[in-house]
Scaffold this motif. Structure first.
Motif, PDB file in Angstrom:
ATOM      1  N   ASP A  85     -16.724 -29.915  14.037  1.00  0.00           N
ATOM      2  CA  ASP A  85     -16.633 -31.027  14.972  1.00  0.00           C
ATOM      3  C   ASP A  85     -16.245 -32.298  14.224  1.00  0.00           C
ATOM      4  OD1 ASP A  85     -17.441 -29.450  17.143  1.00  0.00           O
ATOM      5  OD2 ASP A  85     -19.554 -29.775  16.684  1.00  0.00           O
ATOM      6  N   THR A  91     -12.139 -39.647   9.332  1.00  0.00           N
ATOM      7  CA  THR A  91     -10.721 -40.003   9.413  1.00  0.00           C
ATOM      8  C   THR A  91      -9.917 -38.889   8.771  1.00  0.00           C
ATOM      9  OG1 THR A  91     -10.653 -41.112   7.268  1.00  0.00           O
ATOM     10  CG2 THR A  91     -11.263 -42.480   9.186  1.00  0.00           C
ATOM     11  N   ARG A 110      -2.833 -33.014   8.815  1.00  0.00           N
ATOM     12  CA  ARG A 110      -2.166 -33.369  10.071  1.00  0.00           C
ATOM     13  C   ARG A 110      -1.369 -32.186  10.620  1.00  0.00           C
ATOM     14  NH1 ARG A 110      -2.459 -38.251  11.787  1.00  0.00           N
ATOM     15  NH2 ARG A 110      -3.146 -39.944  10.452  1.00  0.00           N
ATOM     16  N   ASN A 113      -3.506 -29.397  12.050  1.00  0.00           N
ATOM     17  CA  ASN A 113      -4.169 -29.733  13.307  1.00  0.00           C
ATOM     18  C   ASN A 113      -3.226 -30.271  14.376  1.00  0.00           C
ATOM     19  OD1 ASN A 113      -7.235 -29.360  12.967  1.00  0.00           O
ATOM     20  ND2 ASN A 113      -6.545 -30.211  11.013  1.00  0.00           N
ATOM     21  N   LEU A 115      -1.377 -32.952  14.434  1.00  0.00           N
ATOM     22  CA  LEU A 115      -1.498 -34.396  14.636  1.00  0.00           C
ATOM     23  C   LEU A 115      -0.218 -35.103  14.201  1.00  0.00           C
ATOM     24  CD1 LEU A 115      -5.076 -34.956  13.170  1.00  0.00           C
ATOM     25  CD2 LEU A 115      -4.436 -34.914  15.588  1.00  0.00           C
ATOM     26  N   GLU A 119      -1.500 -40.432  14.532  1.00  0.00           N
ATOM     27  CA  GLU A 119      -2.486 -39.993  15.526  1.00  0.00           C
ATOM     28  C   GLU A 119      -3.879 -39.853  14.888  1.00  0.00           C
ATOM     29  OE1 GLU A 119      -2.867 -36.333  18.751  1.00  0.00           O
ATOM     30  OE2 GLU A 119      -1.085 -36.503  17.493  1.00  0.00           O
ATOM     31  N   LEU A 121      -7.959 -38.711  14.589  1.00  0.00           N
ATOM     32  CA  LEU A 121      -8.733 -37.512  14.908  1.00  0.00           C
ATOM     33  C   LEU A 121      -9.483 -37.729  16.220  1.00  0.00           C
ATOM     34  CD1 LEU A 121     -10.288 -36.779  11.409  1.00  0.00           C
ATOM     35  CD2 LEU A 121      -8.557 -35.427  12.571  1.00  0.00           C
ATOM     36  N   PRO A 122      -9.603 -36.716  17.045  1.00  0.00           N
ATOM     37  CA  PRO A 122     -10.339 -36.865  18.311  1.00  0.00           C
ATOM     38  C   PRO A 122     -11.842 -36.751  18.085  1.00  0.00           C
ATOM     39  CG  PRO A 122      -9.433 -34.651  18.128  1.00  0.00           C
ATOM     40  CD  PRO A 122      -8.975 -35.403  16.914  1.00  0.00           C
ATOM     41  N   VAL A 123     -12.547 -37.884  18.062  1.00  0.00           N
ATOM     42  CA  VAL A 123     -13.998 -37.871  17.853  1.00  0.00           C
ATOM     43  C   VAL A 123     -14.634 -37.004  18.930  1.00  0.00           C
ATOM     44  CG1 VAL A 123     -16.096 -39.268  17.785  1.00  0.00           C
ATOM     45  CG2 VAL A 123     -13.992 -40.123  16.741  1.00  0.00           C
ATOM     46  N   GLY A 125     -14.036 -33.926  19.129  1.00  0.00           N
ATOM     47  CA  GLY A 125     -13.171 -32.746  19.175  1.00  0.00           C
ATOM     48  C   GLY A 125     -13.422 -31.859  17.967  1.00  0.00           C
TER      49      GLY A 125
END
Length: 132
Positions: A85, A91, A110, A113, A115, A119, A121-123, A125
């Motif tokens: 998670d 970051t 990147r 994933n 990205l 872009e 990171l999706p906190v 996610g």
């Protein structure tokens, strides 16, 4: 057909290299006989101009091939992809420092994933990390 075939010895092992034109692509082929039952094969694909430009580098690659000692082989550890998670404060840069890569670690993270260059990171996610 394979052209410009060259036989050579690489660290005591018989080897051969050649060039093949594959339509608009080209291939540098390298085969190294390790033992009676084992042959290592490398296929380097690109356009003919690229392969010609890097001919010396490909030769260095082939000539650097060698058998690992028992001690070296025991120290080899596979890389693994883990999923975790994304926590607040994570970051791309901070997670990239945790990977075993000494170069382009953030760019590799990147790509792994999906990205984009800026872009975040999706906190909350999930993120894939390479560990070694």
């Amino acid at each position: 057909g394979i052209e410009n075939i060259e036989t050579l010895t690489i660290n005591g092992m018989r080897a051969a290299t050649g060039f093949a034109q594959l339509g608009s692509r080209a291939a540098r082929l390298i085969a190294i006989r390790h033992s009676q039952d084992t042959v290592y094969r490398f296929i380097i694909l690109g356009n003919a101009g690229e392969l010609s430009a890097f001919r010396g580098a490909f030769r260095q690659l082939a000539l650097s091939f060698r058998q690992l000692s028992f001690t070296e082989a025991r120290r080899v550890r596979p890389l693994r992809i883990t999923i975790r998670d994304v926590r607040p404060g994570d970051t791309v840069r901070s997670l990239a420092r945790q990977t075993p890569f000494s170069t382009a670690s953030a760019a590799r993270l990147r790509v792994l994933n999906g990205l984009g260059p800026q872009e975040p990171l999706p906190v909350g996610g999930r993120v894939k990390l390479v560990e070694g």
